[in-house]
Design a protein around this motif. Sequence first.
Motif, PDB file in Angstrom:
ATOM      1  N   THR A  53     -40.441 -17.117  -7.232  1.00  0.00           N
ATOM      2  CA  THR A  53     -40.905 -17.038  -8.623  1.00  0.00           C
ATOM      3  C   THR A  53     -41.639 -15.736  -8.914  1.00  0.00           C
ATOM      4  OG1 THR A  53     -42.898 -18.305  -8.081  1.00  0.00           O
ATOM      5  CG2 THR A  53     -40.999 -19.555  -8.883  1.00  0.00           C
ATOM      6  N   GLY A  54     -41.399 -14.731  -8.071  1.00  0.00           N
ATOM      7  CA  GLY A  54     -41.886 -13.393  -8.374  1.00  0.00           C
ATOM      8  C   GLY A  54     -43.180 -12.967  -7.727  1.00  0.00           C
ATOM      9  N   GLN A  55     -43.511 -13.518  -6.564  1.00  0.00           N
ATOM     10  CA  GLN A  55     -44.769 -13.167  -5.909  1.00  0.00           C
ATOM     11  C   GLN A  55     -44.826 -11.692  -5.511  1.00  0.00           C
ATOM     12  OE1 GLN A  55     -43.181 -16.086  -5.525  1.00  0.00           O
ATOM     13  NE2 GLN A  55     -44.783 -17.377  -6.362  1.00  0.00           N
ATOM     14  N   LEU A  56     -43.687 -11.047  -5.335  1.00  0.00           N
ATOM     15  CA  LEU A  56     -43.653  -9.590  -5.135  1.00  0.00           C
ATOM     16  C   LEU A  56     -43.181  -8.872  -6.391  1.00  0.00           C
ATOM     17  CD1 LEU A  56     -42.259  -9.297  -1.496  1.00  0.00           C
ATOM     18  CD2 LEU A  56     -44.545  -8.698  -2.298  1.00  0.00           C
ATOM     19  N   THR A  57     -42.286  -9.482  -7.131  1.00  0.00           N
ATOM     20  CA  THR A  57     -41.726  -8.866  -8.337  1.00  0.00           C
ATOM     21  C   THR A  57     -42.814  -8.404  -9.301  1.00  0.00           C
ATOM     22  OG1 THR A  57     -39.738 -10.251  -8.220  1.00  0.00           O
ATOM     23  CG2 THR A  57     -40.253  -9.281 -10.358  1.00  0.00           C
ATOM     24  N   PHE A  58     -43.689  -9.302  -9.664  1.00  0.00           N
ATOM     25  CA  PHE A  58     -44.671  -8.994 -10.708  1.00  0.00           C
ATOM     26  C   PHE A  58     -45.775  -8.036 -10.251  1.00  0.00           C
ATOM     27  CE2 PHE A  58     -42.345 -12.524 -12.441  1.00  0.00           C
ATOM     28  CZ  PHE A  58     -42.097 -12.067 -13.722  1.00  0.00           C
ATOM     29  N   PRO A  59     -46.331  -8.183  -9.057  1.00  0.00           N
ATOM     30  CA  PRO A  59     -47.348  -7.202  -8.651  1.00  0.00           C
ATOM     31  C   PRO A  59     -46.785  -5.788  -8.449  1.00  0.00           C
ATOM     32  CG  PRO A  59     -47.455  -9.161  -7.252  1.00  0.00           C
ATOM     33  CD  PRO A  59     -46.248  -9.304  -8.119  1.00  0.00           C
ATOM     34  N   LEU A  60     -45.491  -5.665  -8.156  1.00  0.00           N
ATOM     35  CA  LEU A  60     -44.898  -4.352  -7.903  1.00  0.00           C
ATOM     36  C   LEU A  60     -44.201  -3.750  -9.128  1.00  0.00           C
ATOM     37  CD1 LEU A  60     -43.337  -5.026  -4.378  1.00  0.00           C
ATOM     38  CD2 LEU A  60     -45.457  -3.795  -4.902  1.00  0.00           C
ATOM     39  N   ARG A  61     -44.035  -4.517 -10.182  1.00  0.00           N
ATOM     40  CA  ARG A  61     -43.218  -4.094 -11.328  1.00  0.00           C
ATOM     41  C   ARG A  61     -43.669  -2.799 -11.987  1.00  0.00           C
ATOM     42  NH1 ARG A  61     -46.845  -7.490 -13.579  1.00  0.00           N
ATOM     43  NH2 ARG A  61     -47.608  -6.966 -15.663  1.00  0.00           N
ATOM     44  N   ASP A  62     -44.958  -2.526 -11.988  1.00  0.00           N
ATOM     45  CA  ASP A  62     -45.457  -1.333 -12.685  1.00  0.00           C
ATOM     46  C   ASP A  62     -45.156  -0.035 -11.941  1.00  0.00           C
ATOM     47  OD1 ASP A  62     -47.244  -1.869 -10.623  1.00  0.00           O
ATOM     48  OD2 ASP A  62     -49.017  -1.326 -11.785  1.00  0.00           O
ATOM     49  N   ARG A  63     -44.592  -0.138 -10.750  1.00  0.00           N
ATOM     50  CA  ARG A  63     -44.267   1.053  -9.958  1.00  0.00           C
ATOM     51  C   ARG A  63     -42.796   1.461 -10.089  1.00  0.00           C
ATOM     52  NH1 ARG A  63     -47.719  -1.420  -5.009  1.00  0.00           N
ATOM     53  NH2 ARG A  63     -49.730  -0.918  -5.901  1.00  0.00           N
ATOM     54  N   ASP A  71     -32.513 -14.312  -6.680  1.00  0.00           N
ATOM     55  CA  ASP A  71     -32.671 -15.526  -5.891  1.00  0.00           C
ATOM     56  C   ASP A  71     -31.416 -16.372  -6.070  1.00  0.00           C
ATOM     57  OD1 ASP A  71     -35.420 -16.923  -4.606  1.00  0.00           O
ATOM     58  OD2 ASP A  71     -33.777 -18.317  -5.037  1.00  0.00           O
ATOM     59  N   ALA A  72     -31.052 -17.113  -5.042  1.00  0.00           N
ATOM     60  CA  ALA A  72     -29.871 -17.983  -5.107  1.00  0.00           C
ATOM     61  C   ALA A  72     -30.147 -19.252  -5.914  1.00  0.00           C
ATOM     62  CB  ALA A  72     -29.413 -18.350  -3.699  1.00  0.00           C
ATOM     63  N   GLU A  73     -31.418 -19.547  -6.140  1.00  0.00           N
ATOM     64  CA  GLU A  73     -31.813 -20.768  -6.850  1.00  0.00           C
ATOM     65  C   GLU A  73     -32.039 -20.488  -8.330  1.00  0.00           C
ATOM     66  OE1 GLU A  73     -32.163 -23.795  -5.371  1.00  0.00           O
ATOM     67  OE2 GLU A  73     -31.748 -23.042  -3.355  1.00  0.00           O
ATOM     68  N   SER A  74     -31.287 -21.140  -9.182  1.00  0.00           N
ATOM     69  CA  SER A  74     -31.424 -20.900 -10.627  1.00  0.00           C
ATOM     70  C   SER A  74     -32.785 -21.335 -11.161  1.00  0.00           C
ATOM     71  CB  SER A  74     -30.302 -21.589 -11.405  1.00  0.00           C
ATOM     72  OG  SER A  74     -30.379 -22.992 -11.254  1.00  0.00           O
ATOM     73  N   ASP A  75     -33.394 -22.356 -10.563  1.00  0.00           N
ATOM     74  CA  ASP A  75     -34.734 -22.776 -10.994  1.00  0.00           C
ATOM     75  C   ASP A  75     -35.746 -21.646 -10.801  1.00  0.00           C
ATOM     76  OD1 ASP A  75     -33.694 -25.270 -11.525  1.00  0.00           O
ATOM     77  OD2 ASP A  75     -34.928 -26.345 -10.062  1.00  0.00           O
ATOM     78  N   MET A  76     -35.602 -20.909  -9.720  1.00  0.00           N
ATOM     79  CA  MET A  76     -36.532 -19.804  -9.440  1.00  0.00           C
ATOM     80  C   MET A  76     -36.348 -18.676 -10.459  1.00  0.00           C
ATOM     81  SD  MET A  76     -38.282 -20.843  -6.847  1.00  0.00           S
ATOM     82  CE  MET A  76     -38.182 -22.029  -5.519  1.00  0.00           C
ATOM     83  N   THR A  77     -35.105 -18.312 -10.734  1.00  0.00           N
ATOM     84  CA  THR A  77     -34.880 -17.215 -11.673  1.00  0.00           C
ATOM     85  C   THR A  77     -35.221 -17.623 -13.108  1.00  0.00           C
ATOM     86  OG1 THR A  77     -32.505 -17.729 -11.729  1.00  0.00           O
ATOM     87  CG2 THR A  77     -33.223 -15.964 -10.248  1.00  0.00           C
ATOM     88  N   GLN A  78     -35.153 -18.903 -13.420  1.00  0.00           N
ATOM     89  CA  GLN A  78     -35.604 -19.357 -14.741  1.00  0.00           C
ATOM     90  C   GLN A  78     -37.103 -19.134 -14.893  1.00  0.00           C
ATOM     91  OE1 GLN A  78     -34.324 -23.428 -15.313  1.00  0.00           O
ATOM     92  NE2 GLN A  78     -32.160 -22.864 -15.236  1.00  0.00           N
TER      93      GLN A  78
END
Length: 122
Positions: A53-63, A71-78
């Motif tokens: 659910t983005g534990q690395l995506t969001f903290p790193l996004r500003d870089r 992710d292979a799981e649609s629930d996670m990408t939702q």
Amino acid sequence: MANEVSFQSDLYQGTASYYDRFRLSYPDTMLADLGRRTSPSGRGRLLDLACGTGQLTFPLRDRFADVWAVDAESDMTQVIRAKAAATMDAAHVRAVTAKAEELDMEAGSIELIVIGNAPHRV
């Protein structure tokens, strides 16, 4: 191949909200160290594989100018899509439901690839 591991695409269906709520965040010191070691340009693409659910995506996004959370799981990408829509400065975050080997990306188009605590996926 006889030794190939295959996960059902809905293996974690229904767990994304709990995963997002209870999964521990990565330490700020680790994220800062990753930034120092990789020195992102601010113009490149981040690829977060098995992103949850983005534990690395969001903290790193500003870089990065472009962020793919895969992710292979649609629930996670939702959850990623909902968080990106609700988060300032996250319009460049793209949630992709796919296995890593199914991605169609131009060679050399990624500045950094990360995969967090996902030993069950690799």
